[in-house]
Design an enzyme around this catalytic site. Structure first.
Site, PDB file in Angstrom:
ATOM      1  N   PRO A 162      35.078  71.053  12.554  1.00 21.47           N
ATOM      2  CA  PRO A 162      34.336  71.047  14.039  1.00 21.47           C
ATOM      3  C   PRO A 162      33.200  72.495  14.182  1.00 21.47           C
ATOM      4  CG  PRO A 162      36.481  71.634  14.280  1.00 21.47           C
ATOM      5  CD  PRO A 162      36.662  71.383  12.915  1.00 21.47           C
ATOM      6  N   CYS A 163      32.658  72.506  13.123  1.00 23.92           N
ATOM      7  CA  CYS A 163      31.459  73.746  13.169  1.00 23.92           C
ATOM      8  C   CYS A 163      30.824  73.537  14.724  1.00 23.92           C
ATOM      9  CB  CYS A 163      30.523  73.742  12.126  1.00 23.92           C
ATOM     10  SG  CYS A 163      29.525  72.288  11.702  1.00 23.92           S
TER      11      CYS A 163
END
Length: 259
Positions: A162-163
Site C-alpha cells: 500500500p504505497c
C-alpha cells in the site's frame, strides 16, 4: 469399418482452445500471466509469476498493460483465464481487507533497498497514513526520504503493497503512480476522510494527542480516532508535543516529526 475408424480419429484432432497456450506459458514460468479482478476503487489487472504477484495496474487497455510490464519487468506476459487457485483466496482477502497477509509478491523487478521499503509499508494499517520520513526510519535510513519516494514510484504491486498510505510530510496526499485521485479513492475506500485530513494539515495540525493519556499520534492512527473532541489536543510537530509533556504512540511511532 475402416472409414468409421478414420472418422473417429479425425474427430480427435480438434483445434486446441485459444486459452491453452497462454495458460501453459504462465504455468511453466515462460511468461507471467495476468487476469482482470475487481479492486477497492475499480478493476485491476493483476499479473503473476511462479513466485507471486508481479505487477498490478488499473485495468484498461490490455496491450498497454502488457507493454508497460515488458518494459519495466523485462519478461513476457500473457492474458489467462484464471488466477492461480492456490493464491486466489489470499488475493481476495488482500484486496478486501487491505492487508497483504499470505499473498506472495514477486519483487525481483526492484532493487534490494526498494524491496525493503515496500515490505516496510505493508506494516501501515488500512485507513491510516504515514509520511515518507516514517518509512525511511523504518528501514534504518532516516536521511533517505528521496530514495523512499523513488521506491514508492517504482512499486510494481500497488494496492496490495500500500504505497497509497504514504503521504507528504506536510500532511497532504501527494503524488501517486496512477494519479492522486486514485490515491484518494483508495484511502477513502479504507475509511479515511482525506478532505478532513488535509484540512487539519493546512491548519498546522500534524499530530494529535489525548489530554487524558498524554500520548500523541498521527491523526489517522486507530488510537487517535478514539479520542473525543473534548480531550483532543493538536500539535504542529513532535517537539511541541514533547515540550507539552506528551509521549509518542507505540503503535504509529510518530517520531520523524522531531527531525
Amino acid at each position: 469399418m475402416m472409414d468409421t475408424v478414420i472418422e473417429g480419429l479425425e474427430a480427435l484432432g480438434t483445434t486446441a482452445p485459444h486459452s491453452l497456450m497462454p495458460s501453459v506459458l504462465a504455468a511453466t514460468g515462460l511468461a507471467d500471466g495476468y487476469v482482470r479482478v475487481p479492486g477497492p476503487s475499480g478493476d485491476l489487472f493483476v499479473a503473476f509469476s511462479p513466485d507471486g504477484v508481479s505487477w498490478i495496474a488499473p485495468a484498461g487497455n490490455g496491450a498497454e498493460f502488457e507493454a508497460a510490464f515488458r518494459h519495466h519487468v523485462g519478461r513476457d506476459i500473457v492474458p489467462v483465464a484464471t488466477f492461480p487457485p492456490k493464491w486466489q483466496r489470499s488475493l481476495d482477502r488482500a484486496l478486501q481487507t487491505g492487508r497483504l497477509g499470505s499473498l506472495p509478491v514477486d519483487l525481483r523487478s526492484v532493487s534490494p533497498f526498494q524491496a525493503e521499503v515496500l515490505r516496510a509499508i505493508t506494516a501501515i494499517p488500512p485507513g491510516e497514513v504515514r509520511p515518507y520520513a516514517w518509512v525511511a526510519r523504518q528501514v534504518g535510513r532516516p536521511g533517505a526520504v528521496r530514495a523512499v519516494g523513488t521506491a514508492m514510484a517504482k512499486n510494481p504491486v500497488p494496492v496490495v503493497v500500500p504505497c497509497h498510505r504514504v503521504i507528504r510530510s506536510d500532511g497532504t496526499v501527494g503524488n501517486y503512480a496512477y494519479g492522486p485521485e486514485m490515491k484518494r479513492a483508495l484511502l477513502t475506500a479504507e475509511g479515511l476522510d482525506v478532505t478532513e485530513m488535509e484540512a487539519e494539515a493546512v491548519a498546522g495540525h500534524r499530530l494529535t494527542g489525548s489530554d487524558t493519556t498524554h500520548i500523541y499520534c498521527y491523526p489517522s492512527c486507530h488510537h487517535a480516532r478514539r479520542v473525543t473532541d473534548k480531550h483532543r489536543v493538536w500539535f504542529h510537530d513532535a517537539a511541541q508535543a514533547s515540550a507539552a509533556g506528551y509521549r509518542p504512540c507505540k503503535r504509529c511511532l510518530p517520531l520523524e516529526a522531531a527531525a
